[in-house]
Design a protein around this motif. Structure first.
Motif, PDB file in Angstrom:
ATOM      1  N   ASP A 194       0.858  -1.178   0.000  1.00 21.30           N
ATOM      2  CA  ASP A 194       0.000   0.000   0.000  1.00 21.30           C
ATOM      3  C   ASP A 194       0.904   1.240   0.000  1.00 21.30           C
ATOM      4  OD1 ASP A 194      -1.706   2.127   0.574  1.00 21.30           O
ATOM      5  OD2 ASP A 194      -2.969   0.930   1.890  1.00 21.30           O
ATOM      6  N   SER A 303      -5.942   0.195   1.024  1.00 21.73           N
ATOM      7  CA  SER A 303      -6.972   1.087   1.561  1.00 21.73           C
ATOM      8  C   SER A 303      -7.371   2.202   0.600  1.00 21.73           C
ATOM      9  CB  SER A 303      -6.493   1.703   2.879  1.00 21.73           C
ATOM     10  OG  SER A 303      -5.311   2.458   2.667  1.00 21.73           O
ATOM     11  N   TYR A 304      -6.468   2.562  -0.312  1.00 20.51           N
ATOM     12  CA  TYR A 304      -6.747   3.653  -1.240  1.00 20.51           C
ATOM     13  C   TYR A 304      -7.576   3.201  -2.447  1.00 20.51           C
ATOM     14  CZ  TYR A 304      -3.179   1.461  -4.124  1.00 20.51           C
ATOM     15  OH  TYR A 304      -2.474   0.553  -4.863  1.00 20.51           O
ATOM     16  N   LYS A 329     -11.106   2.434   2.163  1.00 16.82           N
ATOM     17  CA  LYS A 329     -11.048   3.139   3.447  1.00 16.82           C
ATOM     18  C   LYS A 329     -12.405   3.724   3.803  1.00 16.82           C
ATOM     19  CE  LYS A 329      -8.359   6.650   5.931  1.00 16.82           C
ATOM     20  NZ  LYS A 329      -7.240   7.628   5.832  1.00 16.82           N
ATOM     21  N   GLU A 330     -13.104   4.267   2.808  1.00 20.04           N
ATOM     22  CA  GLU A 330     -14.433   4.834   3.049  1.00 20.04           C
ATOM     23  C   GLU A 330     -15.424   3.743   3.454  1.00 20.04           C
ATOM     24  OE1 GLU A 330     -14.154   8.553  -0.154  1.00 20.04           O
ATOM     25  OE2 GLU A 330     -15.277   6.723  -0.651  1.00 20.04           O
TER      26      GLU A 330
END
Length: 348
Positions: A194, A303-304, A329-330
């Motif tokens: 990541d 996560s991105y 992540k959201e």
């Protein structure tokens, strides 16, 4: 689920299970489902057992994901000795005095260490469970637990995670191939590092379920779905894990001793456009005088990354997305804000 939420899980300290003789009010579940606690032979099911070396492994895994959202895997390539040695490290960890374990307590701003279940915040009562989260190298936490003898424990945990990561890579490629996802898209979804953290996507959660003075009044892990692509579970005991099926309700699972349990997570349900389902599951406490354990490896995308339903462009039957696309992540935030029901919030 209760209307009133507990403080964030990282602020709640696991119970000192060695010191309790009765179930405290904080862990007393008000509506025990007695029928689901009994191990009745006619209600026990065994999810599909798949040999990773089978010539038809692609179709077998795809069918199991469609029908169950879960399967058991044999000939998975994780050495039995490594599983046993890693479990032994976990046993050593949970056998430490409570005061020692507290030195590695997971606190706000951190994501590793001694903890309760992350989704405890969705429930009014706590679970008969203590956990420990490892992401990558556990050296910082293990130095606190074993100041002069941490390296051998670290080495075993790191070796286990790398083996599980390699297995996860193999399984997810098979699953994506079954879904018809292109090699180019696979590269995006399977980035090993990541760039926002510089760390690989490896999360291992060790779970301990201590003996309970009254198992009928507690729960080990309450019902939930996993957020991951995949979860790969080593369960030390044959019974305890249950899954929820719409027609049958809660069903106890019987595990083969030589298997890993693989279950689908929310993010793969989104990518499959509902072809696979992230199956609700829970852990019930059994009548035993021994602590039972499991080791869950969560296989996550970066996560991105943005994930969205993959609708086959050349399919004979045109597909319409049933979920909104979302940043990984959201999605964690969405799931937290909806009391653990993230998929429903994305349904179009």
């Amino acid at each position: 689920m209760a209307d009133q939420k507990l403080p964030p899980a990282s602020l709640v300290v696991p119970l000192d299970f060695d010191s309790v003789q009765t179930v405290p009010e904080s862990h007393l579940w008000p509506h025990p489902d007695e029928s689901s606690r009994k191990i009745e032979s006619d209600k026990i099911v065994s999810v599909p057992v798949i040999d990773l070396n089978d010539d038809n492994v692609l179709e077998l895994i795809g069918k199991a994901c469609e029908e169950w959202g879960m399967f058991q895997l044999i000939n998975h390539g994780i050495p039995k000795t490594l599983i046993a040695e890693t479990e032994e490290v976990a046993q050593c960890l949970f056998s430490l005095p409570k005061s020692q374990k507290m030195k590695a307590l997971q606190v706000p701003g951190t994501s590793t260490g001694y903890c309760i279940a992350r989704f405890s915040k969705y429930y009014e009562k706590l679970m008969w469970h203590e956990g420990f989260t490892v992401i990558g190298s556990p050296i910082d936490d293990f130095k606190k637990l074993w100041p002069s003898d941490y390296q051998r424990f670290c080495d075993k945990m790191e070796e286990y995670q790398l083996k599980m990561k390699a297995l996860g890579d193999k399984l997810i490629r098979l699953i994506f191939k079954f879904l018809g996802i292109s090699d180019e898209e696979m590269v995006k979804l399977l980035s090993y590092i990541d760039p926002t953290t510089g760390k690989p996507h490896m999360l291992l959660r060790l779970n301990s379920y201590p003996p309970c003075p009254d198992p009928s009044k507690v729960i080990g892990l309450a019902d939930h779905t996993d957020t991951s692509f995949l979860t790969m579970l080593h369960q030390a005991r044959k019974y305890g894990l249950q899954i929820f099926k719409e027609k049958e309700g809660w069903i106890p699972l019987a595990r083969r001793s030589d298997t890993l349990i693989i279950n689908i997570g929310d993010l793969l349900q989104i990518i499959s456009n509902g072809q696979f389902h992230s199956i609700p599951h829970r852990v019930m406490i059994q009548e035993t005088e021994e602590t039972t354990m499991s080791m869950a490896f969560f296989y996550y995308p970066p996560s991105y990354l943005n994930v969205a339903p993959y609708c086959k462009p050349l399919s004979e039957t045109p597909q319409t997305p049933i979920y909104k696309g979302v940043n990984v992540k959201e999605y964690f935030a969405i799931k937290a804000n909806n009391l653990g029901k993230g998929i429903a919030a994305l349904t179009i």
